[in-house]
Scaffold this active site. Structure first.
Site, PDB file in Angstrom:
ATOM      1  N   LYS A  28       0.822  -1.224   0.000  1.00 24.69           N
ATOM      2  CA  LYS A  28       0.000   0.000   0.000  1.00 24.69           C
ATOM      3  C   LYS A  28       0.855   1.272   0.000  1.00 24.69           C
ATOM      4  O   LYS A  28       0.501   2.241  -0.676  1.00 24.69           O
ATOM      5  CB  LYS A  28      -0.954   0.017   1.194  1.00 24.69           C
ATOM      6  CG  LYS A  28      -0.285   0.163   2.548  1.00 24.69           C
ATOM      7  CD  LYS A  28      -1.302   0.124   3.680  1.00 24.69           C
ATOM      8  CE  LYS A  28      -0.638   0.101   5.038  1.00 24.69           C
ATOM      9  NZ  LYS A  28       0.059   1.319   5.382  1.00 24.69           N
ATOM     10  N   THR A  29       1.979   1.277   0.727  1.00 23.32           N
ATOM     11  CA  THR A  29       2.812   2.488   0.771  1.00 23.32           C
ATOM     12  C   THR A  29       3.350   2.796  -0.623  1.00 23.32           C
ATOM     13  O   THR A  29       3.413   3.956  -1.037  1.00 23.32           O
ATOM     14  CB  THR A  29       3.977   2.321   1.767  1.00 23.32           C
ATOM     15  OG1 THR A  29       3.429   1.888   3.017  1.00 23.32           O
ATOM     16  CG2 THR A  29       4.713   3.630   1.985  1.00 23.32           C
ATOM     17  N   ASP A 214      -3.528   7.417   4.725  1.00 24.52           N
ATOM     18  CA  ASP A 214      -3.076   6.051   4.986  1.00 24.52           C
ATOM     19  C   ASP A 214      -3.715   5.557   6.290  1.00 24.52           C
ATOM     20  O   ASP A 214      -4.102   6.360   7.140  1.00 24.52           O
ATOM     21  CB  ASP A 214      -1.545   6.051   5.105  1.00 24.52           C
ATOM     22  CG  ASP A 214      -0.977   4.640   5.101  1.00 24.52           C
ATOM     23  OD1 ASP A 214      -1.693   3.705   4.714  1.00 24.52           O
ATOM     24  OD2 ASP A 214       0.194   4.474   5.492  1.00 24.52           O
ATOM     25  N   GLU A 215      -3.778   4.233   6.486  1.00 20.62           N
ATOM     26  CA  GLU A 215      -4.333   3.614   7.708  1.00 20.62           C
ATOM     27  C   GLU A 215      -5.709   4.211   8.038  1.00 20.62           C
ATOM     28  O   GLU A 215      -6.007   4.535   9.185  1.00 20.62           O
ATOM     29  CB  GLU A 215      -3.366   3.819   8.906  1.00 20.62           C
ATOM     30  CG  GLU A 215      -1.971   3.293   8.689  1.00 20.62           C
ATOM     31  CD  GLU A 215      -1.877   1.766   8.666  1.00 20.62           C
ATOM     32  OE1 GLU A 215      -2.930   1.110   8.686  1.00 20.62           O
ATOM     33  OE2 GLU A 215      -0.755   1.248   8.585  1.00 20.62           O
ATOM     34  N   GLN A 245      -7.350  -4.918  10.034  1.00 16.39           N
ATOM     35  CA  GLN A 245      -6.239  -4.450  10.871  1.00 16.39           C
ATOM     36  C   GLN A 245      -6.643  -3.257  11.736  1.00 16.39           C
ATOM     37  O   GLN A 245      -5.807  -2.466  12.153  1.00 16.39           O
ATOM     38  CB  GLN A 245      -5.034  -4.094   9.996  1.00 16.39           C
ATOM     39  CG  GLN A 245      -4.453  -5.302   9.281  1.00 16.39           C
ATOM     40  CD  GLN A 245      -3.166  -4.982   8.559  1.00 16.39           C
ATOM     41  OE1 GLN A 245      -2.114  -4.790   9.164  1.00 16.39           O
ATOM     42  NE2 GLN A 245      -3.239  -4.910   7.241  1.00 16.39           N
ATOM     43  N   ARG A 603       2.782 -10.492  10.441  1.00 15.01           N
ATOM     44  CA  ARG A 603       4.118  -9.855  10.528  1.00 15.01           C
ATOM     45  C   ARG A 603       5.183 -10.835  10.060  1.00 15.01           C
ATOM     46  O   ARG A 603       6.294 -10.438   9.711  1.00 15.01           O
ATOM     47  CB  ARG A 603       4.472  -9.433  11.973  1.00 15.01           C
ATOM     48  CG  ARG A 603       3.590  -8.410  12.652  1.00 15.01           C
ATOM     49  CD  ARG A 603       3.267  -7.219  11.822  1.00 15.01           C
ATOM     50  NE  ARG A 603       2.004  -7.389  11.130  1.00 15.01           N
ATOM     51  CZ  ARG A 603       1.614  -6.673  10.084  1.00 15.01           C
ATOM     52  NH1 ARG A 603       2.389  -5.755   9.574  1.00 15.01           N
ATOM     53  NH2 ARG A 603       0.437  -6.883   9.512  1.00 15.01           N
TER      54      ARG A 603
END
Length: 670
Positions: A28-29, A214-215, A245, A603
């Site tokens: 996504k980044t 973002d987020e 998330q 993770r």
């Protein structure tokens, strides 16, 4: 690396509102940073008219660094990449008059807020920490929901609500008197300003022609309202989020904001990023099966083109000490057998208290480690106090420093006195320190309070003068002694040991200051102003330090691990009452705990190991916890419980031994 079709679609779509549902490890980044470059280069949107917003300084810094790899300095000039709170702060600074603030306002952190609330409720709460935490949390939630004290007072229907509304009002009155804002005001004030002031709103909407968030699943009510006000009717924005998330409901985050987007922007384009570039297929399959037990706003299934990978493992220990021994022994053996580095490993836990036993063992085995989110040296209360004294010595305009230490240790200068000083300073249009040494203050304060304040002001002026003209080291030493800080620490601290450790930290700070003032073989002597500025900068650097630097095992909570990745992950204490947390079980909020477990699992890149203990000490008692329900929700074919593990064949044992000998030979030949 070439973009996949979904990533490319997310970059190319700019004509309307866009929601990118980005699964864990789906790049996504990269989509956000590539889209910024695309807007500037292909769509002719100047960088100064683009704003990208995220939740942490670290994430904002990384995003900015990645954008500058795509755009040159001229192209990137004026680009705004920041946290929500920094964006809010900049709006406030540009509109101080419209908000009725004076320039140079102070910012209160959590400890400043708690200290003020403690004083304001001295009679009613008598310093009760639980009540104070509840009040602090309520005020934060009200601000996040855009509820002001006067609105709350009208809605209050019982004596308890009315009392809390009154405390909220008092708290706000004091902040105003001090010309101060708290953390939540950085979103609340800009949101209310843009709602009520059309001129300011249109001006900012002209400045921000495209917004990226973002987020997005972590936004609360006020942040979502701020987004809507910033984009206006043109609705040129991209928000990136993942409802699987969303793990921050305790600080007001609402995954339902993803659903509200569809209602508020019917033309919303939803693009799903489902290809994961991080984890083995087995880890991903297990995460997908787990999270299917939660209700979903949007359905998505992550997939990976990496190898299927090793089974997930569950190791069972007798108690928490044995658990740490097992995990650390496994880590050492794994590192030796696979010739890896310490930084390839992460130990993740639900609560900070779980880290202590692992720290102790890692230290005794001389294994370097880093605790992410652990308190920095400059974050400690005693260091912040002494630093505030030094800041005021070199800069009497620092109202924040004055507010922190004018009554620490106690000088009989209470909150009512400070409110009067603040109002007096506002009327006179100068800072609060100038008010303490102004003769007219005599007419505002009673005799005893006036003398306490005036004596403090004179003392600071005298110290400041001596620090410039005389022996600066002696001045700083005498200052620490004369305020009686050590005696006060022993009165305030929970144990004598805690006070002793705090004084040891102050001694360390004093040694640094002495070395910098006197100079060393390599560095020239500094003035006190230079020393204080250097230490403030060191504090900022320490807080902004990249936690993943250095060859160290990473220890962190599951919350802190979000957005990170590690080849080998140990998730420890995966038991009922820990994960899911007992409070969540009691409040029937297990869905969020499952999302937290999902974050932990995703993770891991190559191998994932869970640990459980048969016994655990809790509040002085020994309990026998059950393994977490989440372990039983994982696909049985992909998880190996230690006691179910098939015995190794002779050939397998031989292969392992040969690998160990080869690694030992490599080690000796280095």
């Amino acid at each position: 690396m070439k973009m996949n079709p979904a990533q490319q679609e997310a970059v190319d779509f700019i004509s309307g509102p866009c929601l990118v549902l980005a699964g864990a490890g789906s790049g996504k980044t990269r989509v956000i940073t590539t889209k910024i470059a695309y807007l500037v280069r292909e769509c002719g949107v100047p960088a100064r008219n683009i704003a990208a917003v995220t939740f942490t300084n670290k994430a904002a810094r990384e995003m900015k660094e990645r954008v500058t790899q795509s755009l040159d300095k001229v192209e990137a000039r004026g680009l705004k990449v920041s946290t929500f709170h920094t964006l809010g702060l900049n709006i406030i600074k540009s509109n101080v008059k419209a908000l009725g603030l004076k320039p140079g306002f102070s910012l209160f952190d959590d400890k400043d807020t708690m200290s003020l609330l403690k004083d304001l409720t001295e009679v009613e709460f008598d310093g009760d920490k639980d009540q104070l935490k509840l009040l602090q949390s309520c005020i934060s939630n009200w601000k996040n929901d855009l509820v002001l004290p006067e609105m709350l007072q009208k809605k209050a229907s019982n004596p308890g609500e009315k009392a809390y509304a009154e405390y909220y009002q008092r708290y706000q009155d004091h902040l105003k008197a001090y010309n101060a804002l708290d953390f939540d005001d950085l979103i609340l004030l800009p949101t209310l300003l843009l709602k009520s002031n059309q001129t300011v709103r249109e001006k900012i909407q002209r400045q921000i022609k495209y917004l990226l968030v973002d987020e997005y699943q972590d936004t609360n009510t006020s942040q979502y309202d701020l987004v809507k006000l910033l984009v206006g009717e043109r609705s040129r924005f991209t928000v990136v989020g993942d409802d699987d998330q969303s793990i921050y409901s305790w600080r007001g985050a609402q995954p339902k904001n993803l659903q509200l987007l569809q209602e508020d922007f019917p033309q919303l384009r939803v693009i799903k990023l489902e290809q994961n570039y991080r984890s083995s297929r087995r880890i991903l399959h297990s995460a997908n099966i787990l999270i299917q037990n939660n209700p979903h706003i949007f359905d998505k299934t992550l997939f990976s083109e990496l190898a299927y990978g090793e089974p997930l493992r569950v190791i069972v220990a007798k108690n928490e000490d044995h658990e740490a021994e097992r995990v650390v022994a496994e880590l050492i053996a794994h590192k030796f057998m696979n010739n890896t580095q310490f930084k390839d490993y992460a130990i993740l836990y639900r609560g900070n208290h779980q880290s202590r036993v692992f720290e102790k063992l890692l230290m005794s085995n001389r294994i370097p480690y880093k605790i992410t989110g652990g308190m920095s040296f400059f974050g400690r209360t005693e260091i912040k106090d002494i630093m505030a004294y030094l800041r005021l010595l070199v800069n009497q305009d620092d109202d924040n420093a004055l507010l922190r230490i004018i009554n620490t240790p106690s000088r009989g200068i209470g909150r009512a006195t400070l409110e009067k000083i603040g109002n007096f300073a506002n009327e006179k249009r100068f800072n609060m320190f100038a008010a303490t040494v102004d003769d007219d203050l005599r007419g505002v304060l009673g005799g005893q309070a006036y003398h306490a304040v005036a004596n403090f002001g004179r003392w600071i002026v005298e110290l400041s003068d001596n620090a410039v003209r005389g022996d600066t080291v002696a001045v700083v030493r005498d200052m620490i002694k004369s305020i009686g800080y050590e005696e006060w620490l022993y009165e305030q601290s929970a144990t004598p040991k805690a006070a002793e450790m705090a004084m040891a930290n102050i001694s360390t700070l004093f040694k640094w200051i002495t070395d910098m003032l006197k100079g060393t073989d390599t560095d020239a002597p500094m003035t006190l102003v230079e020393v204080v500025n250097r230490l403030i900068l060191r504090d900022m650097m320490e807080r902004g330090e990249d936690d993943s630097d250095g060859n160290q095992v990473q220890l962190m909570t599951l919350h802190a691990s979000k957005g990170l990745e590690f080849p080998y992950v140990y998730m420890v204490g995966v038991e009922e009452g820990i994960l899911p947390h007992q409070t969540s079980i009691d409040e029937d909020n297990v869905d969020e705990e499952r999302r937290l477990a999902y974050v932990g699992i995703t993770r891991a890149q190559r191998e994932l190991t869970f640990s459980v203990a048969r016994e655990r000490r809790q509040y002085g008692e020994v309990i026998q916890p059950e393994p977490s329900r989440f372990l039983y929700e994982l696909p049985t074919d992909d998880v190996v419980w230690e006691f179910q593990k098939p015995k190794k064949t002779a050939e397998e044992k031989k292969a392992v031994g040969a690998k160990g000998i080869a690694n030992l030979r490599d080690l000796l030949n280095k």
